[in-house]
Design a protein around this motif. Structure first.
Motif, PDB file in Angstrom:
ATOM      1  N   LEU A 155       5.337  -4.538  -4.833  1.00  0.00           N
ATOM      2  CA  LEU A 155       4.894  -3.143  -4.970  1.00  0.00           C
ATOM      3  C   LEU A 155       3.886  -2.780  -3.878  1.00  0.00           C
ATOM      4  CD1 LEU A 155       4.450  -2.651  -8.832  1.00  0.00           C
ATOM      5  CD2 LEU A 155       6.180  -1.621  -7.333  1.00  0.00           C
ATOM      6  N   ALA A 201      -0.172   1.783 -11.777  1.00  0.00           N
ATOM      7  CA  ALA A 201       0.629   1.857 -10.551  1.00  0.00           C
ATOM      8  C   ALA A 201       0.318   3.142  -9.797  1.00  0.00           C
ATOM      9  CB  ALA A 201       2.114   1.789 -10.889  1.00  0.00           C
ATOM     10  N   GLN A 237      -1.321   3.236  -6.093  1.00  0.00           N
ATOM     11  CA  GLN A 237      -0.557   3.879  -5.012  1.00  0.00           C
ATOM     12  C   GLN A 237      -1.347   5.040  -4.403  1.00  0.00           C
ATOM     13  OE1 GLN A 237       3.308   5.217  -6.285  1.00  0.00           O
ATOM     14  NE2 GLN A 237       4.022   5.555  -4.168  1.00  0.00           N
ATOM     15  N   THR A 238      -2.022   5.799  -5.263  1.00  0.00           N
ATOM     16  CA  THR A 238      -2.806   6.947  -4.781  1.00  0.00           C
ATOM     17  C   THR A 238      -4.011   6.489  -3.970  1.00  0.00           C
ATOM     18  OG1 THR A 238      -2.135   8.190  -6.731  1.00  0.00           O
ATOM     19  CG2 THR A 238      -4.028   9.036  -5.508  1.00  0.00           C
ATOM     20  N   CYS A 264       0.228  -1.152   1.338  1.00  0.00           N
ATOM     21  CA  CYS A 264      -1.140  -1.685   1.271  1.00  0.00           C
ATOM     22  C   CYS A 264      -1.318  -2.611   2.469  1.00  0.00           C
ATOM     23  CB  CYS A 264      -1.295  -2.451  -0.048  1.00  0.00           C
ATOM     24  SG  CYS A 264      -2.959  -3.074  -0.338  1.00  0.00           S
ATOM     25  N   TRP A 280       4.178   0.159  -1.069  1.00  0.00           N
ATOM     26  CA  TRP A 280       3.177   1.227  -0.921  1.00  0.00           C
ATOM     27  C   TRP A 280       2.380   1.085   0.376  1.00  0.00           C
ATOM     28  CZ3 TRP A 280       1.288  -0.047  -6.526  1.00  0.00           C
ATOM     29  CH2 TRP A 280       2.239   0.426  -7.441  1.00  0.00           C
TER      30      TRP A 280
END
Ligand code: C2E
Ligand code: MG
Ligand code: MG
Ligand code: MG
Length: 292
Positions: free
Chosen positions: A247, A217, A221-222, A253, A251
């Motif tokens: 998720l 994760a 995310q990074t 994306c 974040w």
């Protein structure tokens, strides 16, 4: 006794290896004929906007419809096509087929998005790759910005100077470049950014356990945050369930691709899907009878 076992073992390996070798040779000559016999088929997998769910692209994924073995996945024959050089005519065929299909969907008014085509090492090393791509774009009449070439991270990093030059020549045609399977190599995003690329595809292996594995994760995310700060769009590959998608939405994306929305399918099946979506849109737009 031990010696005999050793000899048996040796024979065993020997037999395995020769079987392997003859299998390889048989496969190679079948591959050689597969193009003439029209046994290759391109499947398409939609890419969707993470937030709106709208289709923003398609990825072309090659299959071999073998007369005896049925549908053969690319991992089973692309390495041999690569070794034998057959990937060059096969790859050119995929490029042409995918661009022609994109043009057909565009002309029919069903879908006007980017078509992503995978390139292998041998194709990328071809001196005249940009000329080949240009001739396919001209021949199919697909606007160049509707074509995206996917190259793996390790392929781009193999010979950075040469990659940079090839990518620039391709970019000059007006198309887009995506780095596939990102995160599996050893390159830093900062370094990769020096290449003329447009987007990153986070490798499926990070998405797979993104819900349960805090490390995966954190990596996903990074990658998303860093890619955005470098003005790259991010595609998540292999999204199979809603929890993963949630998720990715959190974040921020950009795009996702995976079995959750659709498996790769032949063009006809995608066309039906698009027609169904269009019908649903039209009926939701027409005013209900109760308005009056
Ligand atoms: P890739 O470019 O990373 O493609 C993504 C792979 O993930 C595809 O496998 C796709 O079917 C699969 N996939 C998509 N969504 C999901 C999901 O939700 N879960 C799981 N488990 N898998 C998912 P596929 O079609 O078997 O292709 C494998 C690889 O073969 C591709 O990886 C690409 O590297 C290569 N390949 C495919 N078509 C071509 C081609 O035309 N030319 C070249 N050179 N390579 C190709
Ligand atoms: Mg790909
Ligand atoms: Mg990939
Ligand atoms: Mg892959």
């Amino acid at each position: 006794k031990a010696k005999e076992d050793g000899r048996n073992l040796y024979r065993f390996f020997d037999r395995q290896m020769s079987l392997h070798m003859s299998e390889r040779l048989a496969l190679e000559s079948e591959l050689r004929r597969a193009l003439e016999r029209n046994e290759f088929i391109v499947y398409y997998q939609p890419q969707l906007d993470v937030h709106s769910g709208e289709i923003t692209g398609m990825e072309a994924l090659l299959r071999w419809n073998h007369p005896e073995h049925g549908l053969v996945p690319p991992d089973r024959f692309i390495p041999i096509a690569e070794d034998s050089g057959l990937i060059l005519p096969i790859g050119a065929w995929v490029l042409r087929a995918a661009c022609a299909q994109a043009r057909t969907w565009r002309d029919s008014g069903l879908l006007d998005v980017q078509m992503a085509v995978n390139l292998s090492a041998r194709q990328f090393d071809q001196q005249d790759l940009p000329e080949l791509v240009a001739s396919v774009i001209d021949g199919t009449g697909l606007p160049p910005d509707r074509l995206e070439l996917e190259l793996t991270e390790s392929l781009v990093m193999r010979d950075p100077e040469r990659s940079s030059e090839t990518l620039s020549r391709c970019k000059a045609l007006g198309l887009k470049i995506a780095v596939d399977d990102f995160g599996t190599g050893y390159s830093s995003l900062a370094y990769l950014r020096r290449f003329p690329i447009d987007r990153l595809k986070i490798d499926r292996s990070f998405i797979k356990d993104v819900v349960d594995e805090p490390d995966d994760a954190a990596i996903a995310q990074t990658i998303i945050a860093m890619a955005h700060s470098l003005r790259l769009t991010v595609v998540a590959e292999g999204v199979e369930d809603e929890a993963q998608l949630r998720l990715l939405q959190r974040w921020d994306c950009d795009i996702y691709q995976g079995f959750l929305s659709s498996r790769p399918q032949p063009a006809d099946a995608i066309t039906s899907l698009l027609l169904g979506m269009k019908a649903a849109r039209v009926s939701s737009l027409s005013p209900p009878a109760s308005v009056f």
